[in-house]
Design a protein around this motif. Structure first.
Motif, PDB file in Angstrom:
ATOM      1  N   VAL A   1       0.856  -1.181   0.000  1.00 20.75           N
ATOM      2  CA  VAL A   1       0.000   0.000   0.000  1.00 20.75           C
ATOM      3  C   VAL A   1       0.892   1.231   0.000  1.00 20.75           C
ATOM      4  O   VAL A   1       1.780   1.367   0.848  1.00 20.75           O
ATOM      5  CB  VAL A   1      -0.930   0.032   1.230  1.00 20.75           C
ATOM      6  CG1 VAL A   1      -1.809   1.285   1.190  1.00 20.75           C
ATOM      7  CG2 VAL A   1      -1.779  -1.226   1.290  1.00 20.75           C
ATOM      8  N   LYS A   2       0.667   2.124  -0.971  1.00 21.71           N
ATOM      9  CA  LYS A   2       1.405   3.383  -1.042  1.00 21.71           C
ATOM     10  C   LYS A   2       0.438   4.537  -0.802  1.00 21.71           C
ATOM     11  O   LYS A   2      -0.778   4.355  -0.819  1.00 21.71           O
ATOM     12  CB  LYS A   2       2.066   3.523  -2.420  1.00 21.71           C
ATOM     13  CG  LYS A   2       3.122   2.457  -2.708  1.00 21.71           C
ATOM     14  CD  LYS A   2       3.731   2.620  -4.084  1.00 21.71           C
ATOM     15  CE  LYS A   2       2.783   2.201  -5.183  1.00 21.71           C
ATOM     16  NZ  LYS A   2       3.428   2.182  -6.528  1.00 21.71           N
TER      17      LYS A   2
ATOM     18  N   GLY B   1     -18.885  15.339   1.477  1.00 22.03           N
ATOM     19  CA  GLY B   1     -17.471  15.009   1.588  1.00 22.03           C
ATOM     20  C   GLY B   1     -16.852  14.984   0.208  1.00 22.03           C
ATOM     21  O   GLY B   1     -17.548  15.034  -0.808  1.00 22.03           O
ATOM     22  N   ARG B   2     -15.550  14.869   0.172  1.00 21.61           N
ATOM     23  CA  ARG B   2     -14.796  14.971  -1.078  1.00 21.61           C
ATOM     24  C   ARG B   2     -14.994  13.735  -1.942  1.00 21.61           C
ATOM     25  O   ARG B   2     -14.898  12.603  -1.470  1.00 21.61           O
ATOM     26  CB  ARG B   2     -13.312  15.137  -0.746  1.00 21.61           C
ATOM     27  CG  ARG B   2     -12.387  15.260  -1.943  1.00 21.61           C
ATOM     28  CD  ARG B   2     -10.945  15.443  -1.482  1.00 21.61           C
ATOM     29  NE  ARG B   2     -10.037  15.633  -2.589  1.00 21.61           N
ATOM     30  CZ  ARG B   2      -9.433  14.634  -3.234  1.00 21.61           C
ATOM     31  NH1 ARG B   2      -9.640  13.394  -2.875  1.00 21.61           N
ATOM     32  NH2 ARG B   2      -8.606  14.895  -4.240  1.00 21.61           N
TER      33      ARG B   2
ATOM     34  N   ASP C   1      -2.188  13.158  -2.747  1.00 19.01           N
ATOM     35  CA  ASP C   1      -3.374  13.708  -2.080  1.00 19.01           C
ATOM     36  C   ASP C   1      -3.700  12.960  -0.794  1.00 19.01           C
ATOM     37  O   ASP C   1      -4.785  13.114  -0.237  1.00 19.01           O
ATOM     38  CB  ASP C   1      -4.569  13.683  -3.025  1.00 19.01           C
ATOM     39  CG  ASP C   1      -4.979  12.261  -3.419  1.00 19.01           C
ATOM     40  OD1 ASP C   1      -4.303  11.289  -2.995  1.00 19.01           O
ATOM     41  OD2 ASP C   1      -5.975  12.115  -4.147  1.00 19.01           O
ATOM     42  N   GLU C   2      -2.740  12.135  -0.334  1.00 17.75           N
ATOM     43  CA  GLU C   2      -2.860  11.375   0.919  1.00 17.75           C
ATOM     44  C   GLU C   2      -3.795  10.173   0.814  1.00 17.75           C
ATOM     45  O   GLU C   2      -4.055   9.500   1.800  1.00 17.75           O
ATOM     46  CB  GLU C   2      -3.317  12.263   2.092  1.00 17.75           C
ATOM     47  CG  GLU C   2      -2.395  13.447   2.380  1.00 17.75           C
ATOM     48  CD  GLU C   2      -0.981  13.010   2.735  1.00 17.75           C
ATOM     49  OE1 GLU C   2      -0.833  12.081   3.521  1.00 17.75           O
ATOM     50  OE2 GLU C   2      -0.026  13.601   2.192  1.00 17.75           O
ATOM     51  N   SER C   3      -4.321   9.887  -0.369  1.00 15.37           N
ATOM     52  CA  SER C   3      -5.173   8.712  -0.530  1.00 15.37           C
ATOM     53  C   SER C   3      -4.302   7.485  -0.797  1.00 15.37           C
ATOM     54  O   SER C   3      -3.221   7.589  -1.375  1.00 15.37           O
ATOM     55  CB  SER C   3      -6.171   8.912  -1.665  1.00 15.37           C
ATOM     56  OG  SER C   3      -5.498   9.048  -2.905  1.00 15.37           O
TER      57      SER C   3
ATOM     58  N   THR D   1     -10.689   1.828  -2.235  1.00 11.85           N
ATOM     59  CA  THR D   1      -9.389   1.219  -1.909  1.00 11.85           C
ATOM     60  C   THR D   1      -9.288   0.904  -0.419  1.00 11.85           C
ATOM     61  O   THR D   1      -8.725  -0.126  -0.037  1.00 11.85           O
ATOM     62  CB  THR D   1      -8.236   2.139  -2.358  1.00 11.85           C
ATOM     63  OG1 THR D   1      -8.337   2.349  -3.770  1.00 11.85           O
ATOM     64  CG2 THR D   1      -6.885   1.511  -2.049  1.00 11.85           C
ATOM     65  N   LYS D   2      -9.849   1.769   0.429  1.00 12.25           N
ATOM     66  CA  LYS D   2      -9.799   1.487   1.872  1.00 12.25           C
ATOM     67  C   LYS D   2     -10.573   0.219   2.212  1.00 12.25           C
ATOM     68  O   LYS D   2     -10.160  -0.556   3.091  1.00 12.25           O
ATOM     69  CB  LYS D   2     -10.344   2.682   2.661  1.00 12.25           C
ATOM     70  CG  LYS D   2      -9.434   3.902   2.625  1.00 12.25           C
ATOM     71  CD  LYS D   2      -9.983   5.033   3.470  1.00 12.25           C
ATOM     72  CE  LYS D   2      -9.047   6.239   3.443  1.00 12.25           C
ATOM     73  NZ  LYS D   2      -9.597   7.377   4.228  1.00 12.25           N
ATOM     74  N   GLU D   3     -11.689  -0.004   1.528  1.00 17.77           N
ATOM     75  CA  GLU D   3     -12.455  -1.244   1.756  1.00 17.77           C
ATOM     76  C   GLU D   3     -11.631  -2.457   1.311  1.00 17.77           C
ATOM     77  O   GLU D   3     -11.653  -3.507   1.950  1.00 17.77           O
ATOM     78  CB  GLU D   3     -13.772  -1.194   0.979  1.00 17.77           C
ATOM     79  CG  GLU D   3     -14.641   0.010   1.277  1.00 17.77           C
ATOM     80  CD  GLU D   3     -15.029   0.101   2.732  1.00 17.77           C
ATOM     81  OE1 GLU D   3     -15.386  -0.935   3.309  1.00 17.77           O
ATOM     82  OE2 GLU D   3     -14.950   1.206   3.300  1.00 17.77           O
ATOM     83  N   PHE D   4     -10.917  -2.288   0.198  1.00 21.28           N
ATOM     84  CA  PHE D   4     -10.050  -3.354  -0.307  1.00 21.28           C
ATOM     85  C   PHE D   4      -8.942  -3.658   0.697  1.00 21.28           C
ATOM     86  O   PHE D   4      -8.694  -4.821   1.041  1.00 21.28           O
ATOM     87  CB  PHE D   4      -9.443  -2.912  -1.645  1.00 21.28           C
ATOM     88  CG  PHE D   4      -8.454  -3.874  -2.246  1.00 21.28           C
ATOM     89  CD1 PHE D   4      -8.867  -4.897  -3.076  1.00 21.28           C
ATOM     90  CD2 PHE D   4      -7.089  -3.752  -1.978  1.00 21.28           C
ATOM     91  CE1 PHE D   4      -7.950  -5.787  -3.634  1.00 21.28           C
ATOM     92  CE2 PHE D   4      -6.168  -4.628  -2.522  1.00 21.28           C
ATOM     93  CZ  PHE D   4      -6.604  -5.644  -3.349  1.00 21.28           C
TER      94      PHE D   4
END
Length: 264
Positions: A32-33, A210-211, A37-39, A90-93
Motif C-alpha cells: 500500500v502506497k 465530503g470529497r 493527495d494522501e489517498s 481502496t480502503k475497503e479493499f
C-alpha cells in the motif's frame, strides 16, 4: 458511438480488471502506497488500471480517457470522454471488507450516459444497456452477458426513508443532514455501490457531504440515471455535471425522484 459495442467492451474490461483485483485481494499480501493527495493506492489499483486503460484505448482510440491512476489524464479537457476508477473503495479493499468496485463510464456534454459498476468480491454487476436503461446481471459472469434484471428506483415513503451513506467517509455534516429526514433505516456501504443501492430501490437517498472525484461517481451516476434516479448538487439541487476543472465534485445528493429533498 455504437452503444451495443460500448456496453460489451466496458463490461468485459470491468470483469478483467475485477479478476486481477481479486487475484491480488485473495493473495498473501499487497503493498500500500500513499499518493500526493494522501489517498492510498495498491498494486491492485495499478494492475486493473493497466488492463482497463489499454482495452479502452484500443477499442475507442478517438475518445479521451480520464483515469484516476494516470495523473496526466487529469488535465485533459473534452466534451466527450471515458472515465475510470479501476478500484473504487481502496480502503475497503485494504481492510478486506469487500465493498469495492470497478467503475467505467462514458460522459457526453457533462452527463454520464452509460456506465458499468462491478463489485467483484460481492459478485454484483450493474450496467446500462445500449438504450440507456439500467440492469443488474445475474452471476456467475462469463464472456457473454447472462440474464439481466431491470432495476428501478423506489417509490419512497418520506415518513420512513431508507438512507445509505459512506462506510469510510461518514462525516458529522452527513449525519446532521440525514437527521433532517424521517429515516426508517440507515446503512453504510463503500464505493459506488451506494448509487447502485438507490438504483435498485434498496435505498431511497444517498447524501455525500465530503470529497469525491468524478471517477468515483460517474459510473454509479449513469446506472442510477438509467434506473430513473437523480444526482444533484448539495447546495442548490441542480444536476451534478461532469468535466469540471480537475474533475473534482462538489457535495451531492443521489436520490429517488420521490424523495422530498431538504435544504443544505
Amino acid at each position: 458511438m455504437d452503444y451495443e459495442r460500448l456496453t460489451r467492451v466496458m463490461r468485459d474490461l470491468a470483469l478483467k480488471g475485477g479478476a486481477k483485483i481479486m487475484e491480488i485481494y485473495e493473495g498473501d499480501g499487497f503493498d500500500v502506497k500513499v499518493k500526493s493527495d494522501e489517498s492510498p493506492v495498491t498494486e491492485a489499483d495499478e494492475a486493473a488500471d493497466a488492463i482497463i486503460s489499454a482495452g479502452l484505448r484500443a477499442a475507442f482510440p478517438d475518445v479521451a480517457l480520464v483515469t484516476e491512476e494516470q495523473a496526466a489524464s487529469h488535465s485533459k479537457k473534452a466534451s466527450t470522454f471515458l472515465i475510470v476508477d479501476p478500484l473504487d473503495g481502496t480502503k475497503e479493499f485494504i481492510h478486506r471488507r469487500g465493498d469495492f468496485t470497478v467503475n467505467i463510464a462514458y460522459v457526453i456534454d457533462g452527463v454520464p450516459v452509460r456506465g458499468v459498476v462491478y463489485a467483484p468480491a460481492k459478485g454484483r454487476m450493474f450496467l446500462t444497456l445500449a438504450d440507456g436503461s439500467a440492469v443488474e446481471e445475474d452471476g456467475p459472469f462469463g464472456p457473454e452477458m447472462g440474464k439481466v434484471n431491470p432495476i428501478r428506483v423506489s417509490d419512497p415513503d418520506n415518513a420512513a426513508l431508507m438512507v445509505v451513506a459512506s462506510k469510510s467517509h461518514l462525516t458529522d455534516e452527513t449525519k446532521d443532514y440525514v437527521a433532517k429526514y424521517q429515516v426508517k433505516d440507515f446503512k453504510s456501504a463503500g464505493s459506488s455501490l451506494k448509487f447502485c443501492l438507490v438504483a435498485t430501490g434498496e435505498a431511497d437517498l444517498y447524501p455525500r457531504v465530503g470529497r469525491t472525484m468524478e471517477w468515483d461517481t460517474a459510473a454509479g451516476h449513469a446506472v442510477l440515471a438509467g434506473a430513473g434516479g437523480r444526482v444533484v448538487r448539495f447546495d442548490d439541487h441542480t444536476p451534478l455535471t461532469y468535466g469540471k476543472d480537475g474533475y473534482a465534485n462538489p457535495y451531492f445528493i443521489a436520490h429517488a425522484p420521490g424523495v422530498e429533498l431538504k435544504p443544505a
